[in-house]
Scaffold this motif. Structure first.
Motif, PDB file in Angstrom:
ATOM      1  N   GLU A 287       0.825  -1.211   0.000  1.00 57.92           N
ATOM      2  CA  GLU A 287       0.000   0.000   0.000  1.00 57.92           C
ATOM      3  C   GLU A 287       0.859   1.260   0.000  1.00 57.92           C
ATOM      4  O   GLU A 287       0.593   2.218  -0.742  1.00 57.92           O
ATOM      5  N   LYS A 288       1.925   1.275   0.801  1.00 57.67           N
ATOM      6  CA  LYS A 288       2.755   2.470   0.912  1.00 57.67           C
ATOM      7  C   LYS A 288       3.593   2.711  -0.345  1.00 57.67           C
ATOM      8  O   LYS A 288       3.867   3.854  -0.708  1.00 57.67           O
ATOM      9  N   MET A 289       4.027   1.637  -1.006  1.00 57.26           N
ATOM     10  CA  MET A 289       4.786   1.812  -2.242  1.00 57.26           C
ATOM     11  C   MET A 289       3.904   2.435  -3.329  1.00 57.26           C
ATOM     12  O   MET A 289       4.360   3.268  -4.117  1.00 57.26           O
ATOM     13  N   GLU A 290       2.641   2.038  -3.367  1.00 60.58           N
ATOM     14  CA  GLU A 290       1.718   2.633  -4.335  1.00 60.58           C
ATOM     15  C   GLU A 290       1.458   4.101  -3.996  1.00 60.58           C
ATOM     16  O   GLU A 290       1.414   4.958  -4.885  1.00 60.58           O
ATOM     17  N   LYS A 291       1.306   4.404  -2.710  1.00 58.75           N
ATOM     18  CA  LYS A 291       1.086   5.793  -2.298  1.00 58.75           C
ATOM     19  C   LYS A 291       2.305   6.667  -2.595  1.00 58.75           C
ATOM     20  O   LYS A 291       2.180   7.874  -2.792  1.00 58.75           O
ATOM     21  N   ALA A 292       3.480   6.036  -2.618  1.00 65.92           N
ATOM     22  CA  ALA A 292       4.712   6.786  -2.892  1.00 65.92           C
ATOM     23  C   ALA A 292       4.904   7.075  -4.376  1.00 65.92           C
ATOM     24  O   ALA A 292       5.871   7.755  -4.746  1.00 65.92           O
ATOM     25  N   GLY A 293       4.026   6.534  -5.210  1.00 68.55           N
ATOM     26  CA  GLY A 293       4.104   6.857  -6.627  1.00 68.55           C
ATOM     27  C   GLY A 293       4.589   5.751  -7.532  1.00 68.55           C
ATOM     28  O   GLY A 293       4.757   5.965  -8.731  1.00 68.55           O
ATOM     29  N   VAL A 294       4.829   4.541  -6.977  1.00 64.86           N
ATOM     30  CA  VAL A 294       5.240   3.412  -7.811  1.00 64.86           C
ATOM     31  C   VAL A 294       3.984   2.770  -8.386  1.00 64.86           C
ATOM     32  O   VAL A 294       2.994   2.575  -7.668  1.00 64.86           O
ATOM     33  N   SER A 295       4.014   2.430  -9.668  1.00 65.55           N
ATOM     34  CA  SER A 295       2.824   1.880 -10.316  1.00 65.55           C
ATOM     35  C   SER A 295       2.422   0.543  -9.692  1.00 65.55           C
ATOM     36  O   SER A 295       3.267  -0.221  -9.223  1.00 65.55           O
ATOM     37  N   LYS A 296       1.122   0.278  -9.710  1.00 65.72           N
ATOM     38  CA  LYS A 296       0.586  -0.932  -9.101  1.00 65.72           C
ATOM     39  C   LYS A 296       1.159  -2.193  -9.743  1.00 65.72           C
ATOM     40  O   LYS A 296       1.407  -3.191  -9.058  1.00 65.72           O
ATOM     41  N   SER A 297       1.384  -2.163 -11.055  1.00 69.49           N
ATOM     42  CA  SER A 297       1.901  -3.347 -11.739  1.00 69.49           C
ATOM     43  C   SER A 297       3.301  -3.699 -11.257  1.00 69.49           C
ATOM     44  O   SER A 297       3.624  -4.878 -11.060  1.00 69.49           O
ATOM     45  N   VAL A 298       4.151  -2.696 -11.057  1.00 71.50           N
ATOM     46  CA  VAL A 298       5.511  -2.942 -10.573  1.00 71.50           C
ATOM     47  C   VAL A 298       5.482  -3.408  -9.120  1.00 71.50           C
ATOM     48  O   VAL A 298       6.160  -4.374  -8.746  1.00 71.50           O
ATOM     49  N   VAL A 299       4.701  -2.732  -8.286  1.00 69.93           N
ATOM     50  CA  VAL A 299       4.591  -3.116  -6.872  1.00 69.93           C
ATOM     51  C   VAL A 299       4.100  -4.552  -6.742  1.00 69.93           C
ATOM     52  O   VAL A 299       4.643  -5.347  -5.966  1.00 69.93           O
ATOM     53  N   GLY A 300       3.071  -4.888  -7.524  1.00 72.02           N
ATOM     54  CA  GLY A 300       2.481  -6.216  -7.432  1.00 72.02           C
ATOM     55  C   GLY A 300       3.432  -7.330  -7.808  1.00 72.02           C
ATOM     56  O   GLY A 300       3.319  -8.443  -7.280  1.00 72.02           O
ATOM     57  N   LEU A 301       4.379  -7.060  -8.697  1.00 73.76           N
ATOM     58  CA  LEU A 301       5.342  -8.090  -9.092  1.00 73.76           C
ATOM     59  C   LEU A 301       6.580  -8.111  -8.205  1.00 73.76           C
ATOM     60  O   LEU A 301       7.035  -9.177  -7.781  1.00 73.76           O
ATOM     61  N   VAL A 302       7.125  -6.939  -7.904  1.00 76.61           N
ATOM     62  CA  VAL A 302       8.416  -6.876  -7.219  1.00 76.61           C
ATOM     63  C   VAL A 302       8.313  -7.243  -5.743  1.00 76.61           C
ATOM     64  O   VAL A 302       9.146  -7.998  -5.227  1.00 76.61           O
ATOM     65  N   VAL A 303       7.308  -6.732  -5.046  1.00 76.36           N
ATOM     66  CA  VAL A 303       7.221  -6.976  -3.603  1.00 76.36           C
ATOM     67  C   VAL A 303       7.027  -8.464  -3.280  1.00 76.36           C
ATOM     68  O   VAL A 303       7.803  -9.035  -2.494  1.00 76.36           O
ATOM     69  N   PRO A 304       6.030  -9.162  -3.851  1.00 77.85           N
ATOM     70  CA  PRO A 304       5.865 -10.575  -3.501  1.00 77.85           C
ATOM     71  C   PRO A 304       7.057 -11.443  -3.908  1.00 77.85           C
ATOM     72  O   PRO A 304       7.483 -12.317  -3.145  1.00 77.85           O
ATOM     73  N   THR A 305       7.614 -11.223  -5.106  1.00 79.12           N
ATOM     74  CA  THR A 305       8.766 -12.027  -5.522  1.00 79.12           C
ATOM     75  C   THR A 305       9.988 -11.686  -4.674  1.00 79.12           C
ATOM     76  O   THR A 305      10.799 -12.563  -4.364  1.00 79.12           O
ATOM     77  N   GLY A 306      10.125 -10.433  -4.289  1.00 75.22           N
ATOM     78  CA  GLY A 306      11.235 -10.039  -3.442  1.00 75.22           C
ATOM     79  C   GLY A 306      11.199 -10.717  -2.090  1.00 75.22           C
ATOM     80  O   GLY A 306      12.239 -11.027  -1.505  1.00 75.22           O
ATOM     81  N   TYR A 307      10.003 -10.958  -1.571  1.00 74.96           N
ATOM     82  CA  TYR A 307       9.864 -11.630  -0.282  1.00 74.96           C
ATOM     83  C   TYR A 307      10.373 -13.067  -0.323  1.00 74.96           C
ATOM     84  O   TYR A 307      10.591 -13.682   0.719  1.00 74.96           O
TER      85      TYR A 307
END
Length: 445
Positions: A287-307
């Motif tokens: 949620e915070k990465m999206e609020k910071a201006g990162v697109s939802k598509s990038v957040v949705g891929l990078v955060v879960p795979t990064g974990y």
């Protein structure tokens, strides 16, 4: 007007902030665990219960974020490009973290002088972890990505399985196009509800942090830190160097400050500290990465795979702990032995990605392949592993936040102005309340 003013003032009181509440809970938990160990250990269900609440909501959060993000992509080539760049980033910095742990162990040598006889170590204490490590082979891990059914990915709590199904579903929605718009709108609305559930769960975060830290101190005691303080101190110092120097340099090249990012994520970081789990803050990070201006598509891929694949803190821990055990047992590892250890750790860390307690399990997997260092030596660090898991989780969390913004910048999928405003923003002070109240009650244009 008066009621609104009172509400805003209440929200700006110092104890109204989540991170303050969690900090107070951590202090109370430490005191309880230290002075009344039995009572502290009995608080374990509070911490476990909160983590279960978070794990309950993580699969739908990931599914909805990834699906709605991908379905909005106009080109499927962009999806492959984001994934490729993310994995290139993960591979490089995960390997760099392994090297840094190796260098720190050789320079500081935290295990030197302990003179432990390997024959006196209790192998049974780590037998469970060794068994789990043998089960976490690379081929087995790859097969585990595929769920039994599409729905089981959401019900069994596997991040990678959920991500796999979400990517397939999101790509299908994007390919169907306009006829699938009602489904996309439905998922958008559903995601709002799910994130509201997340905010409700976060209200009990202080209780979860209190229970988790009280159990840790009660079960293992602060005395364990004194005995193995060199190892714990070296690990925290090395992790701090990685965050401030390495990730700090990466952040600066990407156009933001690592300290601004840490301040922006302070609520989540303190929650991670209290629960020893970066997963506890995963929904909030999205949620915070999206609020910071990162697109939802990038957040949705990078955060879960990064974990699962960008575990910088875990990688530092693996090489540092392996060399600590060797030094404590007076085992001299040659340069070739250390390089072999590094390569094996790089592979085994991917084989146990997404496994609960991955740090200790991947260490067991690595040592089981390296004959020079006894797996039984892990018994030396079992008592302080819980304290180091907090630092592992914090480093992993910050590393994934940086990775999300950097990959977003590579894709030109970050609103730079919004990122700057968000990271530089300060909490509203009480002296600003009248203006805030006036804005709240201003009529809509």
């Amino acid at each position: 007007m008066a009621s609104t003013l009172d509400a805003v003032r209440r929200s700006n009181r110092w104890f109204g902030h989540l991170y303050i509440q969690v900090l107070i809970a951590i202090v109370l938990g430490v005191l309880l665990g230290h002075f009344w160990p039995d009572a502290g250990e009995s608080m374990k269900p509070l911490g476990d219960g909160f983590i279960k609440l978070i794990k309950m909501i993580v699969p739908p959060v990931i599914f909805l974020t990834v699906v709605t993000g991908i379905s909005g992509m106009t080109e499927m080539v962009a999806l492959g490009r984001v994934a490729g760049r993310a994995f290139a980033y993960f591979l490089f910095f995960s390997s760099l973290a392994l090297v840094l742990g190796l260098v720190a162990a050789n320079v500081i040598q935290p295990g030197r002088g302990l003179n432990i006889d390997p024959q006196t170590l209790e192998a049974g204490a780590v037998a469970t972890y060794a068994d789990q490590a043998h089960a976490s082979t690379l081929s087995g891990f790859l097969m585990e990505i595929i769920p039994t059914t599409a729905l089981s990915a959401l019900t069994e709590g596997s991040i990678l399985q959920t991500l796999f199904v979400a990517i397939l579903f999101g790509v299908a929605l994007a390919m169907v196009g306009e006829p699938a718009r009602p489904v996309t709108h439905l998922l958008d609305s559903l995601s709002r509800v799910v994130f509201r559930v997340v905010s409700m769960i976060m209200r009990v975060a202080p209780i979860g942090a209190f229970g988790a830290i009280a159990f840790t101190i009660g079960a293992y005691g602060l005395g364990a830190l004194a005995k193995l303080g060199a190892l714990v101190g070296t690990f925290y110092f090395t992790s701090a160097v990685f965050i401030i120097v390495v990730l700090g340099a990466v952040a600066r090249m990407a156009g933001f400050s690592i300290f601004d990012l840490i301040r922006y994520l302070k609520d989540e970081l303190i929650l991670v500290l209290g629960t020893s789990s970066s997963e506890a803050a995963l929904p909030n990070l999205i949620e915070k990465m999206e609020k910071a201006g990162v697109s939802k598509s990038v957040v949705g891929l990078v955060v879960p795979t990064g974990y699962s694949f960008n575990l910088d803190g875990t990688n530092i821990y693996m090489t540092l702990a392996a060399l600590f055990i060797a030094q404590a047992c007076n085992i001299d590892l040659s340069l070739s032995d250390q390089v072999a250890l590094l390569l094996i750790a790089a592979i085994s860390s991917k084989g146990a990605a997404g496994v609960t307690g991955a740090g200790f399990i991947t260490l067991a997997a690595t040592l089981s392949i390296v004959p020079s260092v006894p797996v039984a030596g892990m018994a030396l660090i079992l008592g302080v592993d819980r304290f180091m898991s907090e630092c592992r989780s914090l480093t992993n969390f910050i590393g994934n936040a940086v990775a999300t913004i950097v990959v977003g910048r590579w894709e030109n999928a970050v609103d730079r102005d919004q990122l700057g405003r968000t990271l530089k923003a300060r909490p509203m002070r009480t002296s600003q309340v009248p203006e805030a109240a006036a804005v709240v009650e201003a009529p809509a244009e």
